[in-house]
Design a protein around this motif. Structure first.
Motif, mmCIF file in Angstrom:
data_model
loop_
_atom_site.group_PDB
_atom_site.id
_atom_site.type_symbol
_atom_site.label_atom_id
_atom_site.label_comp_id
_atom_site.label_asym_id
_atom_site.label_seq_id
_atom_site.Cartn_x
_atom_site.Cartn_y
_atom_site.Cartn_z
ATOM 1 N N LEU A 171 0.889 -1.331 -0.083
ATOM 2 C CA LEU A 171 -0.060 0.048 -0.161
ATOM 3 C C LEU A 171 1.029 1.119 0.030
ATOM 4 N N ILE A 172 0.831 2.119 -1.062
ATOM 5 C CA ILE A 172 1.701 3.386 -1.325
ATOM 6 C C ILE A 172 0.477 4.297 -1.759
ATOM 7 N N ASP A 173 0.589 5.388 -0.940
ATOM 8 C CA ASP A 173 -0.408 6.602 -0.900
ATOM 9 C C ASP A 173 0.418 7.671 -1.723
ATOM 10 N N THR A 174 0.192 8.077 -2.550
ATOM 11 C CA THR A 174 0.818 9.340 -3.132
ATOM 12 C C THR A 174 -0.332 10.591 -3.278
ATOM 13 N N THR A 175 0.190 11.699 -3.751
ATOM 14 C CA THR A 175 -0.772 12.729 -3.763
ATOM 15 C C THR A 175 -1.673 12.548 -4.932
ATOM 16 N N ARG A 176 -1.473 11.695 -5.751
ATOM 17 C CA ARG A 176 -2.385 11.537 -6.969
ATOM 18 C C ARG A 176 -3.016 9.905 -7.282
ATOM 19 N N ASN A 177 -2.323 9.200 -6.494
ATOM 20 C CA ASN A 177 -2.733 7.624 -6.599
ATOM 21 C C ASN A 177 -2.773 7.147 -5.328
ATOM 22 N N VAL A 178 -3.277 5.899 -5.209
ATOM 23 C CA VAL A 178 -3.288 4.954 -4.085
ATOM 24 C C VAL A 178 -2.742 3.514 -5.018
ATOM 25 N N ILE A 179 -1.507 3.411 -4.481
ATOM 26 C CA ILE A 179 -0.871 1.925 -5.226
ATOM 27 C C ILE A 179 -1.037 0.893 -4.400
ATOM 28 N N THR A 180 -1.808 -0.265 -4.885
ATOM 29 C CA THR A 180 -2.002 -1.423 -4.114
ATOM 30 C C THR A 180 -1.336 -2.516 -4.616
ATOM 31 N N GLY A 181 -1.151 -3.709 -4.233
ATOM 32 C CA GLY A 181 -0.501 -4.859 -4.964
ATOM 33 C C GLY A 181 -0.982 -6.256 -4.002
ATOM 34 N N ARG A 182 -1.261 -7.129 -4.946
ATOM 35 C CA ARG A 182 -1.643 -8.594 -4.519
ATOM 36 C C ARG A 182 -0.889 -9.654 -5.047
ATOM 37 N N GLY A 183 -0.652 -10.611 -4.223
ATOM 38 C CA GLY A 183 -0.193 -11.893 -4.634
ATOM 39 C C GLY A 183 1.236 -12.359 -3.789
ATOM 40 N N GLY A 184 2.212 -12.678 -4.347
ATOM 41 C CA GLY A 184 3.338 -13.024 -3.409
ATOM 42 C C GLY A 184 4.311 -13.803 -4.122
ATOM 43 N N PHE A 185 5.301 -14.502 -3.628
ATOM 44 C CA PHE A 185 6.185 -15.409 -3.926
ATOM 45 C C PHE A 185 6.503 -16.382 -3.035
ATOM 46 N N ALA A 196 9.020 -18.871 -7.350
ATOM 47 C CA ALA A 196 7.993 -18.474 -8.132
ATOM 48 C C ALA A 196 7.674 -17.115 -7.843
ATOM 49 N N VAL A 197 7.433 -16.139 -8.452
ATOM 50 C CA VAL A 197 6.825 -14.599 -8.280
ATOM 51 C C VAL A 197 5.612 -14.453 -9.061
ATOM 52 N N ASP A 198 4.427 -13.786 -8.306
ATOM 53 C CA ASP A 198 3.493 -13.362 -9.143
ATOM 54 C C ASP A 198 2.712 -12.307 -8.047
ATOM 55 N N ILE A 199 3.000 -11.081 -8.466
ATOM 56 C CA ILE A 199 2.529 -9.983 -8.016
ATOM 57 C C ILE A 199 1.811 -9.039 -8.904
ATOM 58 N N ALA A 200 0.787 -8.441 -8.669
ATOM 59 C CA ALA A 200 -0.037 -7.497 -9.186
ATOM 60 C C ALA A 200 0.108 -6.010 -8.796
ATOM 61 N N PHE A 201 0.509 -4.974 -9.297
ATOM 62 C CA PHE A 201 0.473 -3.781 -8.818
ATOM 63 C C PHE A 201 -0.706 -2.996 -9.676
ATOM 64 N N LYS A 202 -1.541 -2.274 -8.859
ATOM 65 C CA LYS A 202 -2.196 -1.327 -9.535
ATOM 66 C C LYS A 202 -2.478 0.050 -8.977
ATOM 67 N N ALA A 203 -2.468 1.229 -9.798
ATOM 68 C CA ALA A 203 -2.475 2.539 -9.421
ATOM 69 C C ALA A 203 -3.454 3.123 -9.550
ATOM 70 N N ASP A 204 -4.654 3.385 -8.409
ATOM 71 C CA ASP A 204 -6.098 4.096 -8.687
ATOM 72 C C ASP A 204 -5.733 5.520 -8.502
ATOM 73 N N GLY A 230 -5.489 4.244 -18.956
ATOM 74 C CA GLY A 230 -5.342 2.806 -19.176
ATOM 75 C C GLY A 230 -4.960 2.065 -18.076
ATOM 76 N N GLN A 231 -4.793 2.779 -16.571
ATOM 77 C CA GLN A 231 -4.389 2.173 -15.744
ATOM 78 C C GLN A 231 -4.978 0.666 -15.114
ATOM 79 N N SER A 232 -3.888 -0.205 -15.203
ATOM 80 C CA SER A 232 -4.536 -1.725 -15.131
ATOM 81 C C SER A 232 -3.351 -2.305 -14.414
ATOM 82 N N PRO A 233 -3.498 -3.374 -13.567
ATOM 83 C CA PRO A 233 -2.457 -4.088 -12.736
ATOM 84 C C PRO A 233 -1.249 -4.270 -13.658
ATOM 85 N N VAL A 234 -0.256 -3.954 -13.219
ATOM 86 C CA VAL A 234 1.333 -4.352 -13.850
ATOM 87 C C VAL A 234 1.697 -5.505 -12.875
ATOM 88 N N GLY A 235 2.107 -6.585 -13.693
ATOM 89 C CA GLY A 235 2.362 -7.849 -12.866
ATOM 90 C C GLY A 235 3.789 -8.028 -12.847
#
Length: 697
Positions: free
Chosen positions: A576-590, A596-604, A613-618
């Motif tokens: 969970l990363i809070d910026t002035t413009r976005n809230v970035i969250t991530g789900r998954g793990g390793f 194996a690594v599988d983590i998806a990051f999303k900036a709302d 076009g903001q959508s999860p970057v894995g």
């Protein structure tokens, strides 16, 4: 009546005094005194005469008539058969003991492998008489011809062949002090089954040198120490007989397991080495192979060259003024080896520059492979099949349980392109199989990292724990090699890793570990440099996350990247990363086991955004080969919806699929900065956050 008694007493005293004053009394006393003195003198003269007569008889006869009594008495006292087959002499010449025996044979006890303790064609010695009674035995000179000695310990290491009597309570072999020696055909065999050590030494005949040096004793030999064969050569130079008080120069070289050891120094006498400083130089392919000979385990090294001064005192071997190199790194300091019931090594070392490749063995990598082929190839060598990067090199459990150690190692700088590490202070303690690196501290990018690492091999498999703490560190310095620009980056990061697992390798211990990983980012800015699409760095990641280059630094209010680890599997808790413009969250793990690594990051976005076009970057793949997953199913779905709306309605309607309503809730920074779990995270209005709550399984 009292008056009468007093008078009688006085009269008797006067009479005695008068007699004593008579001339004849004093003469008698003097005569008696003279007779006593004459008697003492005669006794002393008689004793001296007897001693002289014995000395004279021995000197004239050379004591040859003592051959039979010598064999009988020594055999009885030693509990061994002692036989002299040739000439025999035993006398004082004039005050030194002269001993000569030809064809001498002293037997070994029945349990020994060889029949005789030693045999000699000739033994000719000059011995200090008092040294046979007090202190260490001393030979002023000794000549040995065709001398074969067999020195052995029994398997329980309780008896040896050179301790006479019943052999019980065997003592370590102590060489007599020898001032001068003449040797011809001398061979010595030493065997200790407990170590085990087998040595076969051959002394070359003495060769005359110039008047300054005189004579030299040269020897060569071979053998086996534990499982390592070795060979050696040595030369001991003794002073000429006309030079009194001279010294002996020792020059020796040994070859063992790809190592070459040179030893030089000056000894007071041929066998006087304790307390004498000797110069030592060791060279070889791998320093760990050298110490493995004495059952001391250290990480592997690249080619090394070390010099030191060695002083032996009883069971202690002190190496001071140590200096040298291993690989592209330097090493200096001192260490002591205590050869007691349990071998112990204590060292105090310093390094000015440690090459990062030379640090690879600390986690089980072969440094030569890292240097030539990289970390992945080095990991494959440890047995992981090339699919993992965590090493599978096992701890040397058996060796770790045979010796103890203490180490204080200070490293000024680590030479690395990406990791700004310096001021390492490592304290190591190994006690009966429990290895503790505690504390291990270092500076990283003007921040400090402290850790306590425990590997307890007394439990099977080993019980391991990792506690790594990163103090507040400038992000720009810490991640300068990973796409972060120092200009415009003001943020910091701090964190902690606490894991406990079981296993004899780093991979196994992490694959079974439980604990938590958390990194906190307080208020600050982050500015990245976009590199290239194929490069997995923060610049590329941010470029994909925000669909283009940043026009200004990201202003971070607070951030937390945390994982909870169970059975080696790490799940986000939370990201969970809070910026002035976005809230970035991530789900998954390793997973530490499969890597194996599988983590998806999303900036709302927090505000309304058109053409988003903001959508999860894995981040997917494995530790060895991670990759960015920039075309996510969610982005494909949104693109499909946009095309459908454009066909059925109008092109303007198609844009609705890419509209971000901007409803991201700002994070309450209190739980974030305290590294709380996902369930404790809140919005600024105090409501639980649903965007970081663990997914139901």
């Amino acid at each position: 009546m009292d008056a009468t008694s007093t008078a009688d007493t006085n009269s008797a005293a006067a009479t005695a005094e008068a007699k004593a004053l008579e001339p004849g009394a004093s003469g008698k006393n003097a005569a008696r005194s003279r007779r006593r003195r004459h008697l003492v003198r005669n006794i002393l003269l008689g004793a001296v005469g007897i001693v002289f007569a014995v000395w004279l008889i021995l000197f004239i006869t050379k004591g040859r008539f003592l051959k039979g009594p010598f064999e009988s008495i020594v055999s009885s006292v030693a509990g061994r058969k002692v036989a002299v087959g040739g000439d025999f002499q035993l006398y004082f010449a004039p005050i030194k003991i002269k001993f000569l025996a030809e064809q001498l044979d002293v037997s070994n006890p029945q349990w020994a492998q060889r029949k005789s303790l030693f045999t000699a064609g000739k033994v000719d010695a000059r011995i200090a008489p008092l040294s046979l009674i007090f202190g260490r035995k001393r030979f002023y000179a000794i000549e040995l011809v065709n001398f074969d000695a067999n020195l052995e310990w029994d398997k329980p290491h309780q008896r040896n062949t050179w301790t006479f009597g019943d052999g019980s309570g065997g003592k370590d072999f102590q060489m007599p002090r020898i001032d001068r020696a003449i040797l011809a055909g001398v061979r010595v065999r030493y065997y200790d089954p407990r170590t085990p050590l087998l040595a076969n030494l051959r002394f070359e005949p003495i060769v005359a040198k110039n008047t300054e040096i005189g004579q030299s004793v040269k020897l060569s030999g071979d053998g086996r120490f534990r499982t390592t064969p070795f060979r050696l050569t040595a030369s001991l130079l003794s002073p000429d007989a006309t030079v009194s008080g001279g010294k002996n120069k020792l020059v020796a070289r040994a070859f063992a397991g790809n190592n070459v050891i040179d030893l030089t120094g000056t000894l007071p006498s041929l066998t006087e080495y304790q307390g004498v400083p000797l110069a030592v130089r060791a060279q070889g392919r791998d320093l760990s192979q050298l110490l493995e000979i004495i059952d001391v385990a250290i990480p592997r090294t690249r080619r090394y060259d070390m010099r030191a001064t060695l002083v032996n005192e009883d069971q202690d071997y002190r190496f001071t003024k140590l200096r040298g190199t291993f690989g592209q790194s330097d090493l200096a300091g001192q260490f002591t080896v205590k050869n007691n019931e349990r071998l112990r090594l204590d060292a105090d070392l310093t390094t000015r520059k440690l090459d990062i490749i030379d640090a690879a063995p600390f986690i089980g990598y072969n440094p030569d492979t890292v240097a030539s082929k990289g970390a992945i190839a080095a990991a494959a060598e440890t047995g992981n099949g090339g699919q993992r990067i965590l090493p599978d090199a096992a701890l040397p459990v058996a060796m770790m349980q045979r010796f103890d150690a203490g180490l204080d190692w200070k490293i000024a700088t680590v030479r690395s392109r990406s990791l700004p590490i310096s001021n390492i202070d490592l304290k190591l303690a190994l006690e009966k199989g429990r290895l503790a690196l505690s504390p291990l501290t270092m500076s990283m990018a003007r921040g400090n990292l402290a850790s306590d690492l425990i590997f307890d091999t007394r439990q099977r498999p080993a019980a391991d724990s990792y506690d790594i703490r990163l103090a507040s560190t400038p992000t720009a310095k810490l991640l300068a090699g990973y796409g972060v620009s120092e200009a415009g980056t003001t943020g910091t990061v701090k964190g902690r890793i606490q894991l406990k697992g079981r296993g004899d390798t780093i991979h196994d211990s992490l694959a079974t570990s439980n604990g938590r990983i958390a990194f906190v980012m307080p208020n600050g800015t982050l500015w990245t440099q976009y590199a290239q699409l194929a490069e997995l760095d923060l610049g590329t990641f941010v470029y994909k996350m925000f669909e283009g280059k940043l026009k200004k630094p990201i202003e971070i209010n607070c951030g937390l990247i945390a994982f909870t680890v169970r059975g080696g599997s790490a799940a986000t808790d939370p990201i969970l990363i809070d910026t002035t413009r976005n809230v970035i969250t991530g789900r998954g793990g390793f997973n530490f086991g499969t890597e194996a690594v599988d983590i998806a990051f999303k900036a709302d976005a927090k505000k309304f955004s058109l053409f988003s076009g903001q959508s999860p970057v894995g981040i997917k793949g494995r530790f060895a080969e991670p990759r960015l997953d920039v075309i996510s199913p969610e982005l494909v779905g949104r693109a499909g919806a946009g095309i459908g709306l454009a066909v059925l309605a109008s092109p303007v309607a198609g844009l609705l699929a890419f509209v971000d309503p901007g409803n991201a809730k700002s994070a309450a920074c209190g739980p974030v900065l305290s590294a709380a779990t996902a369930g404790a995270q809140r919005t600024t209005k105090g409501k639980p956050r649903e965007d970081v709550s663990p997914r139901k399984r």
